[in-house]
Design a protein around this motif. Sequence first.
Motif, PDB file in Angstrom:
ATOM      1  N   MET A   1       0.818  -1.310  -0.005  1.00  0.00           N
ATOM      2  CA  MET A   1       0.193   0.026  -0.040  1.00  0.00           C
ATOM      3  C   MET A   1       0.878   1.333  -0.105  1.00  0.00           C
ATOM      4  O   MET A   1       0.422   2.253  -0.460  1.00  0.00           O
ATOM      5  N   LEU A   2       1.820   1.186   0.755  1.00  0.00           N
ATOM      6  CA  LEU A   2       2.802   2.489   0.827  1.00  0.00           C
ATOM      7  C   LEU A   2       3.446   2.581  -0.562  1.00  0.00           C
ATOM      8  O   LEU A   2       3.611   3.787  -0.989  1.00  0.00           O
ATOM      9  N   THR A   3       3.849   1.440  -1.331  1.00  0.00           N
ATOM     10  CA  THR A   3       4.356   1.737  -2.689  1.00  0.00           C
ATOM     11  C   THR A   3       3.373   2.162  -3.513  1.00  0.00           C
ATOM     12  O   THR A   3       3.814   3.258  -4.270  1.00  0.00           O
ATOM     13  N   LEU A   4       2.172   1.927  -3.598  1.00  0.00           N
ATOM     14  CA  LEU A   4       1.143   2.686  -4.378  1.00  0.00           C
ATOM     15  C   LEU A   4       0.869   4.094  -4.042  1.00  0.00           C
ATOM     16  O   LEU A   4       0.707   5.014  -4.935  1.00  0.00           O
ATOM     17  N   PHE A   5       0.927   4.467  -2.719  1.00  0.00           N
ATOM     18  CA  PHE A   5       0.917   5.847  -2.233  1.00  0.00           C
ATOM     19  C   PHE A   5       1.993   6.570  -2.934  1.00  0.00           C
ATOM     20  O   PHE A   5       1.912   7.544  -3.300  1.00  0.00           O
ATOM     21  N   TYR A   6       3.373   5.820  -3.073  1.00  0.00           N
ATOM     22  CA  TYR A   6       4.509   6.710  -3.433  1.00  0.00           C
ATOM     23  C   TYR A   6       4.335   6.792  -5.026  1.00  0.00           C
ATOM     24  O   TYR A   6       4.556   7.758  -5.459  1.00  0.00           O
ATOM     25  N   LEU A   7       3.746   5.837  -5.379  1.00  0.00           N
ATOM     26  CA  LEU A   7       3.551   5.860  -7.047  1.00  0.00           C
ATOM     27  C   LEU A   7       2.725   6.755  -7.411  1.00  0.00           C
ATOM     28  O   LEU A   7       2.826   7.704  -8.689  1.00  0.00           O
ATOM     29  N   VAL A   8       1.690   7.213  -6.737  1.00  0.00           N
ATOM     30  CA  VAL A   8       0.547   7.904  -7.130  1.00  0.00           C
ATOM     31  C   VAL A   8       1.047   9.460  -6.938  1.00  0.00           C
ATOM     32  O   VAL A   8       0.844  10.361  -7.544  1.00  0.00           O
ATOM     33  N   SER A   9       1.615   9.632  -5.586  1.00  0.00           N
ATOM     34  CA  SER A   9       2.262  10.721  -5.537  1.00  0.00           C
ATOM     35  C   SER A   9       3.436  11.158  -6.490  1.00  0.00           C
ATOM     36  O   SER A   9       3.413  12.520  -6.683  1.00  0.00           O
ATOM     37  N   CYS A  10       4.075  10.157  -6.830  1.00  0.00           N
ATOM     38  CA  CYS A  10       5.197  10.571  -7.773  1.00  0.00           C
ATOM     39  C   CYS A  10       4.183  10.985  -9.056  1.00  0.00           C
ATOM     40  O   CYS A  10       4.814  11.968 -10.030  1.00  0.00           O
ATOM     41  N   ALA A  11       3.457  10.436  -9.428  1.00  0.00           N
ATOM     42  CA  ALA A  11       2.587  11.012 -10.824  1.00  0.00           C
ATOM     43  C   ALA A  11       2.082  12.369 -10.573  1.00  0.00           C
ATOM     44  O   ALA A  11       1.929  13.234 -11.408  1.00  0.00           O
ATOM     45  N   LEU A  12       1.400  12.470  -9.373  1.00  0.00           N
ATOM     46  CA  LEU A  12       0.575  13.659  -9.264  1.00  0.00           C
ATOM     47  C   LEU A  12       1.758  14.796  -8.958  1.00  0.00           C
ATOM     48  O   LEU A  12       1.774  15.800  -9.789  1.00  0.00           O
ATOM     49  N   SER A  13       2.908  14.699  -8.586  1.00  0.00           N
ATOM     50  CA  SER A  13       3.975  15.539  -8.294  1.00  0.00           C
ATOM     51  C   SER A  13       4.534  15.959  -9.787  1.00  0.00           C
ATOM     52  O   SER A  13       4.910  17.112 -10.258  1.00  0.00           O
ATOM     53  N   PHE A  14       4.659  14.895 -10.603  1.00  0.00           N
ATOM     54  CA  PHE A  14       5.256  15.004 -11.908  1.00  0.00           C
ATOM     55  C   PHE A  14       4.204  15.849 -12.834  1.00  0.00           C
ATOM     56  O   PHE A  14       5.037  16.654 -13.363  1.00  0.00           O
ATOM     57  N   VAL A  15       3.118  15.547 -12.726  1.00  0.00           N
ATOM     58  CA  VAL A  15       2.168  16.518 -13.590  1.00  0.00           C
ATOM     59  C   VAL A  15       2.195  17.976 -13.211  1.00  0.00           C
ATOM     60  O   VAL A  15       2.221  18.794 -14.036  1.00  0.00           O
ATOM     61  N   ASN A  16       2.083  18.118 -11.951  1.00  0.00           N
ATOM     62  CA  ASN A  16       1.960  19.312 -11.350  1.00  0.00           C
ATOM     63  C   ASN A  16       3.441  20.088 -11.636  1.00  0.00           C
ATOM     64  O   ASN A  16       3.281  21.309 -12.212  1.00  0.00           O
ATOM     65  N   GLY A  17       4.592  19.395 -11.513  1.00  0.00           N
ATOM     66  CA  GLY A  17       5.844  20.033 -11.852  1.00  0.00           C
ATOM     67  C   GLY A  17       5.826  20.399 -13.326  1.00  0.00           C
ATOM     68  O   GLY A  17       6.319  21.510 -13.717  1.00  0.00           O
ATOM     69  N   TRP A  62      11.736   7.055  -6.447  1.00  0.00           N
ATOM     70  CA  TRP A  62      12.679   6.400  -6.024  1.00  0.00           C
ATOM     71  C   TRP A  62      12.117   5.651  -4.545  1.00  0.00           C
ATOM     72  O   TRP A  62      12.555   4.363  -4.580  1.00  0.00           O
ATOM     73  N   ALA A  63      11.424   6.247  -3.819  1.00  0.00           N
ATOM     74  CA  ALA A  63      11.015   5.693  -2.556  1.00  0.00           C
ATOM     75  C   ALA A  63       9.921   4.562  -2.797  1.00  0.00           C
ATOM     76  O   ALA A  63      10.075   3.466  -2.312  1.00  0.00           O
ATOM     77  N   ALA A  64       9.063   4.420  -3.744  1.00  0.00           N
ATOM     78  CA  ALA A  64       8.480   3.331  -4.294  1.00  0.00           C
ATOM     79  C   ALA A  64       9.071   2.052  -4.739  1.00  0.00           C
ATOM     80  O   ALA A  64       8.820   0.985  -4.647  1.00  0.00           O
ATOM     81  N   ARG A  65      10.356   2.308  -5.587  1.00  0.00           N
ATOM     82  CA  ARG A  65      11.238   1.382  -6.025  1.00  0.00           C
ATOM     83  C   ARG A  65      12.117   0.870  -4.935  1.00  0.00           C
ATOM     84  O   ARG A  65      12.638  -0.187  -5.170  1.00  0.00           O
ATOM     85  N   ASN A  66      12.328   1.695  -3.839  1.00  0.00           N
ATOM     86  CA  ASN A  66      13.342   1.154  -2.871  1.00  0.00           C
ATOM     87  C   ASN A  66      12.722   1.301  -1.446  1.00  0.00           C
ATOM     88  O   ASN A  66      13.082   1.853  -0.477  1.00  0.00           O
ATOM     89  N   ILE A  67      11.265   0.807  -1.428  1.00  0.00           N
ATOM     90  CA  ILE A  67      10.709   0.858  -0.064  1.00  0.00           C
ATOM     91  C   ILE A  67      11.420   0.364   1.077  1.00  0.00           C
ATOM     92  O   ILE A  67      11.060   1.176   2.182  1.00  0.00           O
ATOM     93  N   ASP A  68      12.324  -0.530   0.944  1.00  0.00           N
ATOM     94  CA  ASP A  68      13.124  -0.938   2.350  1.00  0.00           C
ATOM     95  C   ASP A  68      13.976   0.231   2.772  1.00  0.00           C
ATOM     96  O   ASP A  68      14.559   0.161   4.099  1.00  0.00           O
ATOM     97  N   ARG A  69      14.364   1.101   1.821  1.00  0.00           N
ATOM     98  CA  ARG A  69      15.463   2.145   2.273  1.00  0.00           C
ATOM     99  C   ARG A  69      14.686   3.434   2.191  1.00  0.00           C
ATOM    100  O   ARG A  69      15.230   4.585   1.863  1.00  0.00           O
ATOM    101  N   SER A  70      13.343   3.511   2.006  1.00  0.00           N
ATOM    102  CA  SER A  70      12.592   5.052   1.825  1.00  0.00           C
ATOM    103  C   SER A  70      12.229   5.867   2.986  1.00  0.00           C
ATOM    104  O   SER A  70      12.061   6.868   2.615  1.00  0.00           O
ATOM    105  N   ARG A  71      12.601   5.288   4.132  1.00  0.00           N
ATOM    106  CA  ARG A  71      12.367   6.248   5.339  1.00  0.00           C
ATOM    107  C   ARG A  71      13.070   7.648   5.136  1.00  0.00           C
ATOM    108  O   ARG A  71      12.411   8.567   5.211  1.00  0.00           O
ATOM    109  N   PRO A  72      14.462   7.732   5.132  1.00  0.00           N
ATOM    110  CA  PRO A  72      15.095   8.952   4.801  1.00  0.00           C
ATOM    111  C   PRO A  72      14.556   9.825   3.792  1.00  0.00           C
ATOM    112  O   PRO A  72      14.273  11.255   4.091  1.00  0.00           O
TER     113      PRO A  72
END
Length: 131
Positions: A1-17, A62-72
């Motif tokens: 679920m966290l990976t999905l959140f990161y992917l959706v946030s990635c897409a929304l941030s990309f479109v906005n940017g 990056w966080a979506a693809r590296n969920i185990d190292r995404s905390r920082p």
Amino acid sequence: MLTLFYLVSCALSFVNGAWMLFFPLSWYTNLPADVPHTGPFNPHFVRDLGVVYLVVALAFGWAARNIDRSRPVHFALTLFFAGHALIHVADITAGRLPHSHWLIDTPGVFAPAFIMIILAVPSIRRRLGGT
């Protein structure tokens, strides 16, 4: 679920940017957030922030693809979103933005900051598939 959140946030941030970077006047006038209340249009500043949102998109990806190292990375993104929200709180309470922005800014400013803070809680991250 966290990976999905990161992917959706990635897409929304990309479109906005991308919108900010390539069509700054359209973003300024058409984003349903009453951006003109924040001051006069400055295409250079809008494009600068477009680059920021593209970097945010990269971080979410990056966080979506590296969920185990995404905390920082999550922590850094949380600082950005929480800082952005605090600036809006300060501007509303000081009268630099109308009180209507409490509602206007909820979906695009306050909710993302709140969600990022909640998802930084270790027990919630673990429940959603993060570490």
